[in-house]
Design an enzyme around this catalytic site. Structure first.
Site: not given
Ligand code: DX5
Ligand code: ZN
Length: 218
Positions: A7, A32, A34, A36, A65, A67, A136, A144, A174, A197
């Protein structure tokens, strides 16, 4: 062996290209991204412009993804920007079936995503039309965070459903994925692990990707 989707949320925002190239050279299976909106989740990140900018610099499939509230407002833009997978949350729209159909109409893989508190029964009716289900394993919004192990039975349940029902979807997990838990999600039935992370907050992302994959072959 599990597929790994690094990601970019944990990559270097002022210089993404080297991180993307390192991920690809390390054997990442997807990238990936993300997205948001500050409404569906309490954070802001990227839009379709980011997908468009990344498209020409990598041959990895782009796994977007979303969100965001009412994602059907934006799925066309993400598909046209070059996404290979577009994931939408069942909690984000009263019209999940429509949102998924829109994605498929663009010839893009359609994925339905589930927050940790959402049961599988919420997506039962759309399972026959999706290419992927995203489970999720943290509350969405930030990288993180700590892996929520109560999600393992949910992955198992989905894995069982796809063996019996009239459907054919991949399972992606994820959040909080590391070498400590990747074998357990793989054993439960996950095909793809997102890792932010764990991959990028390390001096050697290539070794991190390899470690995740190796843990699922031991
Ligand atoms: C969280 C994201 C994840 C995030 C995962 O809302 O959807 O994709 O980047 O990060 P780690 O692997 O650090 O949990
Ligand atoms: Zn994600």
């Amino acid at each position: 062996m599990i597929k790994v989707a690094p990601s970019i949320l944990s990559a270097n925002f002022v210089d993404l290209k080297p991180d993307i190239e390192v991920a690809q050279s390390g054997g990442a299976d997807l990238l990936h991204i993300d997205v948001m909106d500050g409404q569906f989740v309490p954070n802001l990140s990227f839009g379709p412009g980011m997908v468009e900018a990344i498209r020409p610099i990598t041959s990895m499939p782009l796994d977007c993804h979303l969100m965001i509230e009412n994602p059907e407002r934006f799925v066309t833009q993400f598909c046209q920007a070059g996404a290979d997978v577009v994931g939408v949350h069942v909690e984000s729209t009263p019209h999940i079936y429509r949102a998924l159909e829109m994605i498929k109409q663009h010839g893009v893989k359609a994925e339905v995503a589930l927050n940790p508190g959402t049961p599988i029964s919420m997506i039962h009716e759309v399972l026959p039309i999706v290419d992927q289900v995203l489970v999720m394993t943290v509350n969405p919004g930030f990288g993180g965070q700590k892996f929520i192990s109560q999600m393992l039975p949910k992955i198992q349940q989905l894995n069982q459903l796809r063996q019996t029902g009239d459907n054919n979807f991949a399972i992606e997990v994820d959040g909080g994925i590391s070498d400590q838990n990747v074998a357990s999600v793989y054993k439960a039935g996950a095909d793809i692990a997102v890792a932010g992370s764990y991959v990028f907050n390390n001096e050697d992302p290539v070794a991190q990707i390899k470690k995740l994959k190796t843990r699922t072959t031991e």
